[in-house]
Every structure is written in structure tokens, then in C-alpha cells.
Design an enzyme around this catalytic site. Structure first.
Site, short mmCIF file in Angstrom:
data_model
loop_
_atom_site.label_atom_id
_atom_site.label_comp_id
_atom_site.label_asym_id
_atom_site.label_seq_id
_atom_site.Cartn_x
_atom_site.Cartn_y
_atom_site.Cartn_z
N ASP A 175 -0.22 5.19 0.77
CA ASP A 175 -0.51 6.17 1.82
C ASP A 175 -0.45 5.51 3.19
O ASP A 175 -1.14 4.52 3.45
CB ASP A 175 -1.91 6.77 1.61
CG ASP A 175 -1.95 7.76 0.46
OD1 ASP A 175 -1.08 8.63 0.42
OD2 ASP A 175 -2.84 7.63 -0.39
N ASP A 235 0.87 -1.17 0.00
CA ASP A 235 0.00 0.00 0.00
C ASP A 235 0.91 1.23 0.00
O ASP A 235 2.12 1.12 0.29
CB ASP A 235 -0.91 -0.03 1.23
CG ASP A 235 -1.87 1.14 1.25
OD1 ASP A 235 -2.51 1.41 0.22
OD2 ASP A 235 -1.99 1.79 2.31
#
Length: 339
Positions: free
Chosen positions: A20, A18
Site C-alpha cells: 500500500d 511494501d
């Protein structure tokens, strides 16, 4: 920075990162992320960057990663916009008209699969696709509402209610989806991004991973998506998940491993300890079967700072209540904001 011979980076062939809250937060780099990622790649791990943020194109994601010290290629980027576009392509007639509520990344992805684009419900689009954009306001949400009410297929790129940033937690695409859902009295017809299996399946297929490791900061997207797809996962505590929130995680939200940040890729994976006849033990901590946690040895510099959280999770996830039973445990619990 080198990887241990038993490190996660050597046990799994592909890391599905991922972005953010894992590699960057807003425009700021997450501490140790770039150096740890580089070391993991040197240890033989391959990387793909899997994001629910539909606002950026793959090329823009590459630029953003470069700005925080991570070198990536556009083909290593997998966005919820791309997956949403594939759903639309499979469900609509070629050249069908789609109302876009989102940014350039979503518009480019939809156009790339041969569909036409509009931003007006009056054009009678066959579908609405809604993704994150800082430019979305009442006018765009209203167009989506009118089109979906008229019968257009409604696709959400993702349902993340919040996003991490240097200014704190901010509203995400899920919050905007809720606005339209409130007006319509129903939820989207399909969701492209994590935790839906569609995103995970696309990521594994694209990378040809044999033993992928999902790495994220959110329980309800990254970790749940991994669990739905029978993949192992590493939760890093650099984004939205708090220690207290992790203690309350239900079974579908529980990670395989818990790490402070991406440096944990370079170590053997550490999850919650398994119970024994006397309770639980990990590092310098021991817990009795009734949840009383005590320090059994002096804490040294090479002990993992999250071991207290792991043993507290083991107790909580078995239905108990973690209870600090000495001064060291009380201090550790306070440092994690658990009491």
C-alpha cells in the site's frame, strides 16, 4: 525501461517491497510501479512483498498485484498475519483457542499453524489476535477487550494508524488497536508487523537475502523496521510520507535513499548529501552551513527533482533550518509545500 549499471536494482539482491502506497493505493496502481519493478527483476533483483495488512491471504495478494500489472507468486508474499500466527504457535499449546479480530487472511494464517479459532470471549480463548479488516466494528472490538481483560495473550498484527487509499488517508489497524488499548489501559503483549524486528527477520530468512533493500512509503513502519534490522532502505514519496514529515524525521526514521517512486530502483541511490566545509551540495543546489539554499546551475531535465528535498533534509537532520535564499529555491520549496 532499463536499469543503470550502478542502479539500486544491481547493488542489492532482494527488494522487500511494501504494498500500500508503493505498488498500489487502494485499488489503484501507483504510477510507474509495475514497469519499474519488472525492469528491476530483469536487472537481477529478486522480490518479496512484505505487508502489514493482515486482511488478505497470500493468494489474494497475488491477485491484487496482478490487477495492477505485477506478477508475483504466493511464496513471495509475507504478511503480518503469517508472522502473528507464528508468534501464537510459539507461545501457545498446540490446538489452543484464539479469538480472531480480523479478516480471512488472519483466520487462515492462524488455522494453518494448528490453532483453533473463535470470535467470542465467552469461549475463554488463550489469546486474541487483532488485524486490519474493513468489517471490524464495536462488537468485535468489545469481544477482544473482554478476552484480553480476562487474561488472554493479546497480539497485534501491526500498529499502522492509517492506510493510504484513492480516497485519501483512512484509519488503519493501529487506530483500532488504540480503541481496545484505551478500554484496557494497556498496549498489546506483542506486535508482529513492521517496524518490529520479527517481521524483518522473517522476510530476510524466507528470501535468503544477503543484501536486502527495504522499500516503503512509511517512516514509522517500513523505514524504522529497516533501521532496527540494520538494512538499507528506499523511501518512495508515493504514499503517506510528506516532504514536511520527512524533514522532521528523527534518526530511527531516516531512510538510506529517497526516491519519487519505484523508478529510483533503476538509478544509483540518492540519499541526503554529506556536509563539507562550506555546507552541502547536491545536483544544482548548494546550501551554506547556516541553511541558506541556492541554485548553483540551471535546472536541466536530467536532474533529480527531489534533490532540493534531500538537501533540505540534510540541513534539518543536522539541527538546522532550511531557508530558500533565491527565487529558484523559494519556488522549489513551495512546490514541496515546505513553506
Amino acid at each position: 525501461m532499463d536499469a543503470d549499471e550502478n542502479a539500486l536494482a544491481r547493488q542489492y539482491d532482494v527488494a522487500l517491497f511494501d504494498l500500500d502506497g508503493v505498488i498500489y493505493s487502494g485499488d489503484e496502481p501507483v504510477g510507474h510501479a509495475a514497469a519499474s519493478l519488472e525492469a528491476a527483476l530483469e536487472a537481477g533483483m529478486r522480490a518479496a512483498y512484505v505487508t502489514n495488512n493482515a486482511s488478505r491471504t497470500p493468494a489474494e495478494v497475488v491477485e491484487k498485484l496482478a490487477a495492477v500489472g505485477v506478477q508475483a507468486k504466493a511464496e513471495e508474499i509475507i504478511t503480518s498475519a503469517q508472522v502473528a500466527a507464528e508468534i501464537l504457535r510459539d507461545r501457545l499449546e498446540p490446538g489452543a483457542l484464539v479469538l480472531i479480530v480480523g479478516d480471512r487472511g488472519l483466520r487462515d494464517a492462524v488455522a494453518a499453524v494448528g490453532l483453533r479459532i473463535t470470535d467470542k470471549a465467552a469461549d475463554k480463548p488463550a489469546a486474541v489476535v487483532q488485524g486490519f479488516s474493513r468489517k471490524i466494528g464495536w462488537a468485535q472490538l468489545s469481544e477482544a477487550t473482554v478476552a484480553a481483560r480476562a487474561g488472554a495473550l493479546w497480539i497485534a498484527t501491526n500498529l499502522d494508524s492509517t492506510i493510504p487509499s484513492a480516497r485519501g488517508i483512512l484509519p488503519g489497524n493501529g487506530a483500532m488497536i488504540d480503541v481496545v488499548a484505551t478500554a484496557l489501559g494497556r498496549r498489546p503483549d506483542a506486535v508482529a508487523g513492521k517496524p518490529d524486528r520479527t517481521m524483518q527477520t522473517a522476510s530476510v530468512k524466507r528470501t535468503q537475502a544477503h543484501r536486502p533493500l527495504v522499500i516503503g512509503d512509511r517512516l514509522d513502519t517500513d523505514i524504522e523496521g529497516a533501521n532496527r534490522s540494520d538494512c538499507d532502505s528506499l523511501l518512495v514519496m508515493t504514499g503517506v510520507t510528506t516532504p514536511a514529515g520527512l524533514l522532521e524525521a528523527t534518526e530511527e526514521l531516516r531512510p538510506t535513499y529517497i526516491g519519487a517512486d519505484l523508478r529510483d530502483l533503476l538509478k544509483p541511490g540518492r540519499g541526503v548529501p554529506r556536509s563539507n566545509a562550506d555546507g552541502w551540495t547536491i545536483g544544482c543546489w548548494q546550501a551554506s552551513s547556516d541553511g541558506q539554499i541556492r541554485q548553483t546551475a540551471a535546472k536541466s531535465g536530467d536532474q533529480d527533482p527531489l534533490d532540493y528535498l534531500r538537501i533540505a533534509c540534510a540541513i534539518s537532520w543536522s539541527g538546522g533550518q532550511p531557508q530558500p535564499a533565491d527565487d529558484a529555491a523559494s519556488a522549489e520549496s513551495r512546490s514541496l509545500s515546505l513553506n
